[in-house]
Design a protein around this motif. Structure first.
Motif, mmCIF file in Angstrom:
data_model
loop_
_atom_site.group_PDB
_atom_site.id
_atom_site.type_symbol
_atom_site.label_atom_id
_atom_site.label_comp_id
_atom_site.label_asym_id
_atom_site.label_seq_id
_atom_site.Cartn_x
_atom_site.Cartn_y
_atom_site.Cartn_z
ATOM 1 N N MET A 19 1.888 9.569 1.773
ATOM 2 C CA MET A 19 2.951 9.280 2.986
ATOM 3 C C MET A 19 2.124 8.477 3.926
ATOM 4 S SD MET A 19 5.539 12.373 3.231
ATOM 5 C CE MET A 19 6.592 11.304 4.443
ATOM 6 N N LEU A 20 0.871 8.748 4.343
ATOM 7 C CA LEU A 20 0.244 7.879 5.410
ATOM 8 C C LEU A 20 0.394 6.456 4.943
ATOM 9 C CD1 LEU A 20 -2.539 10.360 6.499
ATOM 10 C CD2 LEU A 20 -0.588 9.683 7.612
ATOM 11 N N GLU A 21 -0.036 6.378 3.590
ATOM 12 C CA GLU A 21 -0.112 4.996 3.269
ATOM 13 C C GLU A 21 1.048 4.049 3.172
ATOM 14 O OE1 GLU A 21 -1.576 7.462 1.982
ATOM 15 O OE2 GLU A 21 -3.823 7.152 1.459
ATOM 16 N N ALA A 22 2.060 4.801 2.772
ATOM 17 C CA ALA A 22 3.706 4.376 2.844
ATOM 18 C C ALA A 22 4.205 4.044 3.741
ATOM 19 C CB ALA A 22 4.235 5.072 1.771
ATOM 20 N N LEU A 23 3.913 4.904 5.011
ATOM 21 C CA LEU A 23 4.934 4.688 6.193
ATOM 22 C C LEU A 23 4.234 3.561 7.169
ATOM 23 C CD1 LEU A 23 5.242 8.186 7.282
ATOM 24 C CD2 LEU A 23 6.921 7.010 6.245
ATOM 25 N N GLY A 24 5.198 2.433 7.262
ATOM 26 C CA GLY A 24 4.747 1.433 8.076
ATOM 27 C C GLY A 24 5.540 1.395 9.629
ATOM 28 N N GLU A 25 5.167 0.443 10.391
ATOM 29 C CA GLU A 25 5.806 0.605 11.820
ATOM 30 C C GLU A 25 7.144 0.574 11.783
ATOM 31 O OE1 GLU A 25 3.368 -3.342 11.740
ATOM 32 O OE2 GLU A 25 3.142 -1.369 10.810
ATOM 33 N N GLU A 26 7.738 0.075 10.792
ATOM 34 C CA GLU A 26 9.426 0.106 10.619
ATOM 35 C C GLU A 26 9.885 1.450 10.740
ATOM 36 O OE1 GLU A 26 7.978 -0.349 6.346
ATOM 37 O OE2 GLU A 26 7.455 -1.206 8.461
ATOM 38 N N ASN A 27 9.205 2.471 10.222
ATOM 39 C CA ASN A 27 9.477 3.738 9.952
ATOM 40 C C ASN A 27 9.549 4.512 11.358
ATOM 41 O OD1 ASN A 27 7.744 3.352 6.962
ATOM 42 N ND2 ASN A 27 10.087 3.964 6.951
ATOM 43 N N PHE A 28 8.835 4.022 12.489
ATOM 44 C CA PHE A 28 8.577 4.764 13.654
ATOM 45 C C PHE A 28 9.312 3.914 14.916
ATOM 46 C CE2 PHE A 28 4.852 5.647 11.001
ATOM 47 C CZ PHE A 28 5.055 7.071 11.015
ATOM 48 N N ALA A 29 9.924 4.759 15.661
ATOM 49 C CA ALA A 29 10.264 4.097 17.170
ATOM 50 C C ALA A 29 9.134 3.729 17.651
ATOM 51 C CB ALA A 29 11.351 5.067 17.790
ATOM 52 N N GLY A 30 9.170 2.490 18.460
ATOM 53 C CA GLY A 30 7.617 2.024 18.964
ATOM 54 C C GLY A 30 7.987 2.171 20.572
ATOM 55 N N PRO A 31 6.982 1.946 21.271
ATOM 56 C CA PRO A 31 5.683 2.210 20.853
ATOM 57 C C PRO A 31 5.041 3.529 20.021
ATOM 58 C CG PRO A 31 5.689 1.287 23.118
ATOM 59 C CD PRO A 31 7.042 1.913 22.867
ATOM 60 N N LEU A 32 4.120 3.054 19.428
ATOM 61 C CA LEU A 32 3.719 4.325 18.366
ATOM 62 C C LEU A 32 2.040 4.580 19.197
ATOM 63 C CD1 LEU A 32 3.388 6.451 16.211
ATOM 64 C CD2 LEU A 32 2.615 4.154 14.722
ATOM 65 N N LEU A 33 2.171 5.832 19.843
ATOM 66 C CA LEU A 33 0.800 6.225 20.298
ATOM 67 C C LEU A 33 0.293 7.485 19.389
ATOM 68 C CD1 LEU A 33 2.202 4.551 22.663
ATOM 69 C CD2 LEU A 33 1.103 6.503 24.313
ATOM 70 N N ALA A 34 -0.772 7.320 19.184
ATOM 71 C CA ALA A 34 -1.746 8.480 18.365
ATOM 72 C C ALA A 34 -2.376 9.365 19.464
ATOM 73 C CB ALA A 34 -2.638 8.044 17.393
ATOM 74 N N VAL A 35 -2.335 10.544 19.723
ATOM 75 C CA VAL A 35 -2.739 11.578 20.484
ATOM 76 C C VAL A 35 -3.704 12.148 19.720
ATOM 77 C CG1 VAL A 35 -2.367 13.606 21.975
ATOM 78 C CG2 VAL A 35 -0.825 11.553 22.125
ATOM 79 N N THR A 36 -4.918 12.042 19.841
ATOM 80 C CA THR A 36 -5.810 12.663 18.928
ATOM 81 C C THR A 36 -7.221 12.832 19.745
ATOM 82 O OG1 THR A 36 -6.985 12.099 16.769
ATOM 83 C CG2 THR A 36 -6.374 10.200 18.159
ATOM 84 N N GLY A 37 -8.366 12.763 18.823
ATOM 85 C CA GLY A 37 -9.691 12.676 19.210
ATOM 86 C C GLY A 37 -10.588 12.043 18.337
ATOM 87 N N PRO A 38 -11.542 11.375 18.993
ATOM 88 C CA PRO A 38 -12.594 10.352 18.072
ATOM 89 C C PRO A 38 -12.800 11.052 16.381
ATOM 90 C CG PRO A 38 -13.359 10.610 20.088
ATOM 91 C CD PRO A 38 -12.352 11.696 20.163
ATOM 92 N N GLU A 39 -13.197 12.268 16.636
ATOM 93 C CA GLU A 39 -13.471 12.854 15.251
ATOM 94 C C GLU A 39 -12.324 12.863 14.426
ATOM 95 O OE1 GLU A 39 -14.608 17.455 13.407
ATOM 96 O OE2 GLU A 39 -14.317 17.232 15.673
ATOM 97 N N TRP A 40 -11.293 13.372 14.857
ATOM 98 C CA TRP A 40 -9.825 13.254 13.886
ATOM 99 C C TRP A 40 -9.492 12.259 13.577
ATOM 100 C CZ3 TRP A 40 -10.022 16.595 18.478
ATOM 101 C CH2 TRP A 40 -10.380 17.562 18.112
ATOM 102 N N TRP A 41 -9.404 11.049 14.613
ATOM 103 C CA TRP A 41 -8.891 9.617 14.347
ATOM 104 C C TRP A 41 -9.702 8.917 13.138
ATOM 105 C CZ3 TRP A 41 -4.716 7.632 14.392
ATOM 106 C CH2 TRP A 41 -4.370 6.113 14.397
#
Length: 333
Positions: A1-23
């Motif tokens: 699913m990660l590879e299939a979902l593009g920005e059209e699937n999300f309301a923008g702006p799209l922000l990733a809340v994460t940390g360097p290791e996980w990102w």
């Protein structure tokens, strides 16, 4: 699913809340373009919430586990954004819990609710390097056993505990966990799925009852206080497992079956796995009555038992005692 979902699937702006290791683990697998990556591990919860609000996020993507997901859920609530959760480990209930939790001021406090709009459990991420961390997620389910006993103790003290029907439904989840021990221990795709489903069922039970009383008790209070005093929050699942062992012994219930189960699943819950000493654990236990009283937490074995020096020594020694020699001590795979 990660590879299939593009920005059209999300309301923008799209922000990733994460940390360097996980990102780093998932960055190359996400088809959608991320407008901003917020390092929640580096800047902390309050700063992350303010950053997400200021950027007027349309979607918050929580990439990580445990505390990272908690922070992302809080940021999504504050900003009114959609929430997509991609756990890199299933180390507890954070990926499936609706409650928004604030921990900045001591004991955890529920400040609202934020539904997960999309939960993506990617086995490849979990197999990447967090297998042991995911195994600690069983602690949330195993803790139901001492929690139900906590409620029985409360009932005997004339306080509100649990009805027999609710207690049976809670214990059934522990039985299902045992039934799936091999699959979860090996982290097969079906085992990972079942672990998530059991955590969801645990949350649904609490929601139906209207209280977290059936699923959280003395083992959680120990883990929460240990995080505050010792600062080992990335290993919360392991702390809950340790709390299960300690609180079962405090309840004068043998913890050996639970220790055997954790050994079989290869869960790293022991003091040496967390870099803790018996003295540090003793300090947390001795502070539990005051912590429970100050935060007006529900009645459990912590209120019922005398946590004197001799009792603390007894339960720590029981936790440290080796398992009985048996076939459960050796894995030949």
């Amino acid at each position: 699913m990660l590879e299939a979902l593009g920005e059209e699937n999300f309301a923008g702006p799209l922000l990733a809340v994460t940390g360097p290791e996980w990102w780093k683990m998932m960055e190359g697998r996400l088809a959608a373009r991320v407008d901003l990556v917020v390092d929640a591990a580096g800047v902390g919860s309050s700063a992350t919430v303010e950053k997400v609000k200021s950027e007027k996020a349309g979607t918050v993507l929580a990439a990580g586990h445990g505390r990272i997901i908690e922070i992302a859920r809080r940021a999504a609530l504050a900003s009114g954004a959609d929430l997509v959760v991609v756990p890199t480990a299933i180390d507890g209930e954070s990926a499936v819990r609706r409650d928004v939790i604030e921990r900045d001021k001591g004991a955890p406090k529920i400040i609202g609710e934020k539904e997960t709009d999309l939960l993506i459990v990617d086995s490849g991420l979990i197999w990447g390097e967090h297998e042991a961390l995911t195994r600690t997620g069983v602690g949330e389910l195993l803790a139901i056993s001492p929690t139900v006993e906590d409620c029985r103790i409360a009932n005997l003290a004339g306080l509100k505990g649990l009805t027999e029907n609710v207690a049976e439904r809670a214990v059934d989840l522990v039985g299902e966990l045992f039934d799936w021990a091999d699959e979860i221990g090996e982290l097969t795709e079906s085992g990972i799925r079942r672990l998530v489903e059991l955590l969801i069922a645990r949350e649904e039970l609490a929601r139906k009852v209207g209280s977290r009383r059936p699923i959280e008790g003395s083992a959680h209070f120990f883990a929460d206080l240990a995080e505050l005093k010792l600062g080992v929050s990335p290993r919360r699942g392991a702390l809950i497992c340790m709390g299960v062992i300690l609180m079962m012994e405090l309840q004068r219930k043998s913890s050996r079956p639970a220790k055997q189960f954790l050994h079989w699943l290869r869960v790293p819950w022991k003091p040496e796995d967390l870099g803790l000493t018996a003295d540090q654990i003793g300090e947390v236990i001795s502070a539990l009555p005051g912590y429970v009283r100050d935060n007006k937490l529900p009645y459990t074995v912590i209120d019922d038992a005398a946590l004197d020096e001799a009792t603390i020594k007894r339960i720590i020694n029981a936790m440290l005692s080796p398992l009985l020699k048996s076939s459960f001590q050796t894995r030949d795979d």
